[in-house]
Design an enzyme around this catalytic site. Structure first.
Site, mmCIF file in Angstrom:
data_model
loop_
_atom_site.group_PDB
_atom_site.id
_atom_site.type_symbol
_atom_site.label_atom_id
_atom_site.label_comp_id
_atom_site.label_asym_id
_atom_site.label_seq_id
_atom_site.Cartn_x
_atom_site.Cartn_y
_atom_site.Cartn_z
ATOM 1 C CE LYS A 162 -169.498 -3.390 -11.204
ATOM 2 N NZ LYS A 162 -168.507 -4.336 -11.767
ATOM 3 C CE LYS A 170 -161.920 -6.463 -9.920
ATOM 4 N NZ LYS A 170 -163.186 -6.859 -10.196
#
Length: 334
Positions: free
Chosen positions: A150, A246
């Site tokens: 990230k 997702k």
């Protein structure tokens, strides 16, 4: 057949904070749906996500609005018309898949004609932090198959180099969570290629997709926030090379399977991802994961304690949940 739907909020504290460019999470707040019929219970989970305008209250209200129809026998196909894609529909859709598996004694993978779920490699996330802190986190992951980093705009090159220096072997996904500009995407391509980065995930805000049209990256770019449902694929071709599926975006396994088919038909690669969640979100996502080139399902591994019988992770390998947890007949039930 009499059915009864119930929904509630569950909270799962994280063992350590999870940081991305948009903020920090310390608790996984989820909505749990249970649909009971003939003495068995089907379960599903959704994760409300503020990025998509969802709150715990709005998701619970969406589910309440369809409760009577579900109790009266509405099917998964009906659900696609009754609810919009998102966390609420995900929880209900997956609960219906689970209920059908338990009532029929036939697992979801059997119904779909797929192999039973086995262990799969998942990305292990290095959260956003200083380069030194990210290097320390990466050191503990040096032997896993896949790492996800990230990053933000502060110093992404230093962050990525710090992780790669401590973990020279694993495949790596870099995820700026919509925080970069197109200038940064272009400027950082040589560095990403030099460090053997396998995938760049959603570097630009979803509204800025047009900047990627016709761009030939050195490292494939995946659409996450830009890709929700199968109907999105036509507008993403020529901009992205991979689609991150997702279930909280597609509105459940039903929508995820449709998006998988659409991505494949368009010649796009597939990644499976999840929110920070419990194993009840991950179990249905594994059906997409085993058909994907990249898997990022370490959400439950961030929790202090998961649901009993859920997935287990060791050295970046995710093992499926116990029989009867989701999508399979209960032990002794056929």
């Amino acid at each position: 057949m009499l059915r009864t739907l119930s929904a509630r909020r569950d909270a799962f504290p994280l063992a350590t904070p999870f940081r991305i460019s948009r903020g920090v999470k310390t608790v996984a707040d989820v909505v749990t749906v249970e649909i009971a019929a003939n003495g068995v219970v089907g379960r599903g989970e959704g994760v409300p996500y503020a990025r998509y305008g969802e709150t715990m209250e709005s998701v619970l209200a969406e589910i309440k609005a369809v409760r009577a129809a579900i109790d009266d026998g509405a099917t998964r196909d009906d659900l696609q018309q009754m609810m919009t894609a998102g966390a609420a529909r995900n929880a209900v859709d997956c609960a219906l898949w689970d209920l059908d598996a338990k009532l029929s004694g036939r697992g979801v993978t059997d119904t779909l004609g797929l192999p039973r779920i086995a262990s799969t490699a998942t990305a292990m996330t290095v959260g956003l932090d200083t380069p030194d802190a990210m290097a320390l986190a990466a050191r503990a992951l040096a032997n896993v198959p896949l790492i996800k980093i990230k990053v933000d705009r502060s110093d992404p090159e230093a962050q990525i180099r710090a992780v790669r220096a401590e973990a020279p072997g694993p495949r790596i996904i870099v995820d700026p969570n919509e925080s970069w500009t197109m200038d940064e995407v272009e400027r950082l391509q040589p560095m990403l290629a030099d460090l053997r980065i396998d995938l760049l995930e959603q570097p630009l805000p979803a509204d800025d997709d047009a900047a990627l049209d016709g761009f030939a990256p050195l490292v494939p770019i995946a659409a996450d926030e830009s890709a929700h449902v199968a109907e999105d694929i036509s507008s993403l071709r020529g901009k992205y090379q991979v689609i991150n599926i997702k279930l909280d975006k597609t509105g459940g396994l039903t929508g995820a399977l449709a998006l998988l088919d659409a991505a494949r038909s368009a010649g796009l690669g597939v990644m499976t991802g999840s929110m920070i969640c419990s194993s009840l979100s991950i179990a249905p996502a594994l059906i997409i994961a085993v058909q994907s080139s990249f898997v990022d399902l370490d959400g439950p591994l961030w929790l202090s304690a998961d649901r009993t019988g859920g997935v287990r992770g060791t050295d970046g390998i995710l093992s499926p949940p116990d029989p009867g947890f989701w999508g399979t007949p209960a032990p002794g039930g056929g």
